[in-house]
Design a protein around this motif. Structure first.
Motif, PDB file in Angstrom:
ATOM      1  N   LYS A   1       0.818  -1.213   0.000  1.00 48.98           N
ATOM      2  CA  LYS A   1       0.000   0.000   0.000  1.00 48.98           C
ATOM      3  C   LYS A   1       0.850   1.262   0.000  1.00 48.98           C
ATOM      4  CE  LYS A   1      -3.900  -2.144   2.427  1.00 48.98           C
ATOM      5  NZ  LYS A   1      -4.768  -2.132   3.644  1.00 48.98           N
ATOM      6  N   GLN A   2       2.093   1.124   0.454  1.00 53.67           N
ATOM      7  CA  GLN A   2       3.003   2.272   0.495  1.00 53.67           C
ATOM      8  C   GLN A   2       3.748   2.463  -0.830  1.00 53.67           C
ATOM      9  OE1 GLN A   2       3.023  -0.220   2.769  1.00 53.67           O
ATOM     10  NE2 GLN A   2       2.035   0.808   4.506  1.00 53.67           N
ATOM     11  N   GLN A   3       3.325   1.748  -1.862  1.00 48.53           N
ATOM     12  CA  GLN A   3       3.880   1.854  -3.217  1.00 48.53           C
ATOM     13  C   GLN A   3       5.281   1.263  -3.359  1.00 48.53           C
ATOM     14  OE1 GLN A   3       3.362   6.071  -4.188  1.00 48.53           O
ATOM     15  NE2 GLN A   3       1.391   5.623  -5.123  1.00 48.53           N
ATOM     16  N   ASP A   4       5.646   0.351  -2.477  1.00 43.32           N
ATOM     17  CA  ASP A   4       6.819  -0.474  -2.726  1.00 43.32           C
ATOM     18  C   ASP A   4       6.387  -1.526  -3.753  1.00 43.32           C
ATOM     19  OD1 ASP A   4       8.253   0.701  -0.344  1.00 43.32           O
ATOM     20  OD2 ASP A   4       6.585  -0.312   0.667  1.00 43.32           O
ATOM     21  N   MET A   5       7.289  -1.905  -4.634  1.00 43.43           N
ATOM     22  CA  MET A   5       6.874  -2.837  -5.684  1.00 43.43           C
ATOM     23  C   MET A   5       8.002  -3.768  -6.094  1.00 43.43           C
ATOM     24  SD  MET A   5       6.567  -0.006  -8.757  1.00 43.43           S
ATOM     25  CE  MET A   5       5.536   1.050  -7.720  1.00 43.43           C
ATOM     26  N   VAL A   6       7.588  -4.892  -6.654  1.00 41.41           N
ATOM     27  CA  VAL A   6       8.519  -5.892  -7.160  1.00 41.41           C
ATOM     28  C   VAL A   6       8.195  -6.147  -8.624  1.00 41.41           C
ATOM     29  CG1 VAL A   6       9.313  -8.292  -7.010  1.00 41.41           C
ATOM     30  CG2 VAL A   6       8.850  -7.000  -4.918  1.00 41.41           C
TER      31      VAL A   6
ATOM     32  N   PRO B   1      19.838 -15.298 -16.869  1.00 39.58           N
ATOM     33  CA  PRO B   1      20.166 -15.709 -15.493  1.00 39.58           C
ATOM     34  C   PRO B   1      19.076 -16.542 -14.831  1.00 39.58           C
ATOM     35  CG  PRO B   1      20.467 -13.338 -15.809  1.00 39.58           C
ATOM     36  CD  PRO B   1      19.664 -13.846 -16.955  1.00 39.58           C
ATOM     37  N   GLY B   2      17.897 -16.601 -15.432  1.00 42.22           N
ATOM     38  CA  GLY B   2      16.755 -17.265 -14.821  1.00 42.22           C
ATOM     39  C   GLY B   2      15.682 -16.244 -14.481  1.00 42.22           C
ATOM     40  N   ILE B   3      15.177 -16.308 -13.254  1.00 43.80           N
ATOM     41  CA  ILE B   3      14.144 -15.369 -12.792  1.00 43.80           C
ATOM     42  C   ILE B   3      14.806 -14.335 -11.885  1.00 43.80           C
ATOM     43  CG2 ILE B   3      11.993 -15.130 -11.499  1.00 43.80           C
ATOM     44  CD1 ILE B   3      11.437 -18.101 -12.175  1.00 43.80           C
ATOM     45  N   VAL B   4      14.607 -13.072 -12.208  1.00 38.58           N
ATOM     46  CA  VAL B   4      15.188 -11.986 -11.418  1.00 38.58           C
ATOM     47  C   VAL B   4      14.054 -11.137 -10.862  1.00 38.58           C
ATOM     48  CG1 VAL B   4      16.819 -10.061 -11.366  1.00 38.58           C
ATOM     49  CG2 VAL B   4      17.170 -11.947 -12.978  1.00 38.58           C
ATOM     50  N   LEU B   5      13.945 -11.083  -9.537  1.00 44.53           N
ATOM     51  CA  LEU B   5      12.944 -10.259  -8.867  1.00 44.53           C
ATOM     52  C   LEU B   5      13.607  -8.951  -8.450  1.00 44.53           C
ATOM     53  CD1 LEU B   5      11.340 -13.021  -6.608  1.00 44.53           C
ATOM     54  CD2 LEU B   5      10.547 -12.232  -8.857  1.00 44.53           C
ATOM     55  N   VAL B   6      13.069  -7.841  -8.928  1.00 47.13           N
ATOM     56  CA  VAL B   6      13.664  -6.523  -8.691  1.00 47.13           C
ATOM     57  C   VAL B   6      12.712  -5.691  -7.841  1.00 47.13           C
ATOM     58  CG1 VAL B   6      14.577  -4.426  -9.748  1.00 47.13           C
ATOM     59  CG2 VAL B   6      14.881  -6.635 -10.897  1.00 47.13           C
ATOM     60  N   GLY B   7      13.153  -5.322  -6.651  1.00 49.07           N
ATOM     61  CA  GLY B   7      12.324  -4.538  -5.749  1.00 49.07           C
ATOM     62  C   GLY B   7      12.762  -3.089  -5.691  1.00 49.07           C
ATOM     63  N   GLU B   8      11.803  -2.193  -5.608  1.00 52.02           N
ATOM     64  CA  GLU B   8      12.104  -0.770  -5.421  1.00 52.02           C
ATOM     65  C   GLU B   8      11.140  -0.203  -4.384  1.00 52.02           C
ATOM     66  OE1 GLU B   8      11.192   1.968  -8.614  1.00 52.02           O
ATOM     67  OE2 GLU B   8      10.106   0.409  -9.716  1.00 52.02           O
ATOM     68  N   GLY B   9      11.706   0.604  -3.486  1.00 53.44           N
ATOM     69  CA  GLY B   9      10.906   1.175  -2.409  1.00 53.44           C
ATOM     70  C   GLY B   9      11.668   1.076  -1.095  1.00 53.44           C
ATOM     71  N   ASN B  10      10.933   0.985  -0.006  1.00 54.81           N
ATOM     72  CA  ASN B  10      11.543   0.877   1.312  1.00 54.81           C
ATOM     73  C   ASN B  10      12.115  -0.524   1.510  1.00 54.81           C
ATOM     74  OD1 ASN B  10      11.149   0.036   4.374  1.00 54.81           O
ATOM     75  ND2 ASN B  10      11.429   2.259   4.324  1.00 54.81           N
ATOM     76  N   ALA B  11      13.406  -0.585   1.845  1.00 52.48           N
ATOM     77  CA  ALA B  11      14.093  -1.883   1.921  1.00 52.48           C
ATOM     78  C   ALA B  11      13.479  -2.813   2.955  1.00 52.48           C
ATOM     79  CB  ALA B  11      15.573  -1.659   2.218  1.00 52.48           C
ATOM     80  N   SER B  12      13.081  -2.277   4.116  1.00 49.69           N
ATOM     81  CA  SER B  12      12.522  -3.130   5.174  1.00 49.69           C
ATOM     82  C   SER B  12      11.167  -3.696   4.774  1.00 49.69           C
ATOM     83  CB  SER B  12      12.411  -2.334   6.474  1.00 49.69           C
ATOM     84  OG  SER B  12      11.546  -1.220   6.309  1.00 49.69           O
ATOM     85  N   ARG B  13      10.385  -2.943   4.035  1.00 50.96           N
ATOM     86  CA  ARG B  13       9.088  -3.450   3.575  1.00 50.96           C
ATOM     87  C   ARG B  13       9.253  -4.387   2.383  1.00 50.96           C
ATOM     88  NH1 ARG B  13       7.297   2.125   4.434  1.00 50.96           N
ATOM     89  NH2 ARG B  13       7.526   2.475   2.195  1.00 50.96           N
ATOM     90  N   LEU B  14      10.304  -4.179   1.614  1.00 48.80           N
ATOM     91  CA  LEU B  14      10.523  -5.008   0.434  1.00 48.80           C
ATOM     92  C   LEU B  14      10.971  -6.417   0.792  1.00 48.80           C
ATOM     93  CD1 LEU B  14      12.299  -2.595  -2.086  1.00 48.80           C
ATOM     94  CD2 LEU B  14      10.118  -3.781  -2.441  1.00 48.80           C
ATOM     95  N   ARG B  15      11.706  -6.551   1.888  1.00 53.73           N
ATOM     96  CA  ARG B  15      12.261  -7.851   2.219  1.00 53.73           C
ATOM     97  C   ARG B  15      11.202  -8.936   2.332  1.00 53.73           C
ATOM     98  NH1 ARG B  15      16.032  -9.499   0.198  1.00 53.73           N
ATOM     99  NH2 ARG B  15      16.980  -7.463   0.544  1.00 53.73           N
ATOM    100  N   PRO B  16      10.134  -8.758   3.149  1.00 53.16           N
ATOM    101  CA  PRO B  16       9.103  -9.811   3.200  1.00 53.16           C
ATOM    102  C   PRO B  16       8.355  -9.972   1.876  1.00 53.16           C
ATOM    103  CG  PRO B  16       8.424  -7.878   4.468  1.00 53.16           C
ATOM    104  CD  PRO B  16       9.851  -7.676   4.122  1.00 53.16           C
ATOM    105  N   LEU B  17       8.219  -8.865   1.138  1.00 53.36           N
ATOM    106  CA  LEU B  17       7.539  -8.948  -0.156  1.00 53.36           C
ATOM    107  C   LEU B  17       8.357  -9.776  -1.139  1.00 53.36           C
ATOM    108  CD1 LEU B  17       5.149  -8.015  -1.906  1.00 53.36           C
ATOM    109  CD2 LEU B  17       6.465  -5.959  -2.480  1.00 53.36           C
ATOM    110  N   LEU B  18       9.665  -9.563  -1.169  1.00 56.79           N
ATOM    111  CA  LEU B  18      10.538 -10.337  -2.039  1.00 56.79           C
ATOM    112  C   LEU B  18      10.580 -11.811  -1.617  1.00 56.79           C
ATOM    113  CD1 LEU B  18      13.521  -7.864  -2.565  1.00 56.79           C
ATOM    114  CD2 LEU B  18      12.130  -8.876  -4.379  1.00 56.79           C
ATOM    115  N   THR B  19      10.610 -12.034  -0.320  1.00 58.05           N
ATOM    116  CA  THR B  19      10.616 -13.410   0.185  1.00 58.05           C
ATOM    117  C   THR B  19       9.357 -14.148  -0.239  1.00 58.05           C
ATOM    118  OG1 THR B  19      11.954 -12.783   2.098  1.00 58.05           O
ATOM    119  CG2 THR B  19      10.720 -14.851   2.253  1.00 58.05           C
TER     120      THR B  19
END
Length: 235
Positions: free
Chosen positions: A119-124, A131-149
């Motif tokens: 909701k805070q506009q962090d995105m993946v 290389p295979g599958i690359v997930l790229v996150g942008e936004g707040n690092a602490s909020r991105l970590r669980p989203l990327l996981t």
């Protein structure tokens, strides 16, 4: 406000002019760098052609033509490098900047924007390529970590035998700065074959079918990136 034109509908000359105009807004010294490159390398080119065997009017004409061609080549190289730097400067800090930068990946790469978000506009975003599958996150690092996981687990469930990479865009430690993103992704190496990429994309269709489509906002910035990709690289 001027209406934005789709770069795909522009002629090559219009795209170059638009790229120059937008780059000059960020890099005021761009025309002087281009002029300097033309004069300096044009003079070097003239000198090289002048000392080649030959004499008279023909040698002079060849030296002038050679100098102009070398100068133009140097000018376009400077234009390409500084315009790309200006394009990244325009992108940095804007919503969806990483996705816009990833459009520079073309042949052999498949980009899906905003496959995960908060909701805070962090995105993946997701890129499928050598290389295979690359997930790229942008936004707040602490909020991105669980989203990327969470996204990593989803992708590993449907494509467990293929590598999944995580990249966070930003200036912090362990992150990748926006201007270096495309190069970083390319340097992840070749770990899957083209036929395997087709298999990966097929498996991801079912995963993507469950996602709501949330389009990224469009604006004048992507025009610069597309102009660079289509013109300065000659594609």
């Amino acid at each position: 406000m001027a209406k934005q034109i789709d770069p795909a509908k522009m002629s090559r000359r219009q795209q170059v002019v638009e790229t120059f105009r937008m780059s000059k807004e960020v890099d005021r010294a761009l025309p002087w760098w281009m002029l300097g490159a033309f004069l300096v390398f044009g003079a070097i080119g003239f000198g090289i052609f002048w000392i080649l065997p030959g004499s008279g009017t023909f040698a002079l004409v060849m030296a002038i033509v050679g100098g102009v061609l070398v100068g133009l080549l140097a000018m376009m190289i400077v234009f390409s490098r500084r315009a790309q730097r200006a394009a990244y400067a325009r992108l940095e800090g804007q919503l969806g900047a990483a996705a816009r930068a990833l459009t520079m990946l073309r042949r052999g790469w498949q980009l899906e924007e905003m496959i995960g978000f908060t909701k805070q506009q962090d995105m993946v975003h997701r890129v499928v390529g050598p290389p295979g599958i690359v997930l790229v996150g942008e936004g707040n690092a602490s909020r991105l970590r669980p989203l990327l996981t969470s996204e990593r687990k989803k992708h590993e469930r449907v494509a467990a035998e293929f590598p999944v990479h995580e990249v966070v865009v930003g200036p912090g430690e362990g992150q990748v700065r926006l201007p270096e993103l495309v190069r970083h992704v390319r340097k992840l190496g070749r770990q899957v074959k083209p036929a395997e990429m087709t298999d990966i994309l097929y498996r991801l269709k079912a995963l993507d079918a469950q996602r709501p489509k949330v389009p990224l906002p469009r604006g004048p910035v992507p025009t610069s990136m597309k102009g660079l990709r289509q013109n300065l690289r000659g594609r």
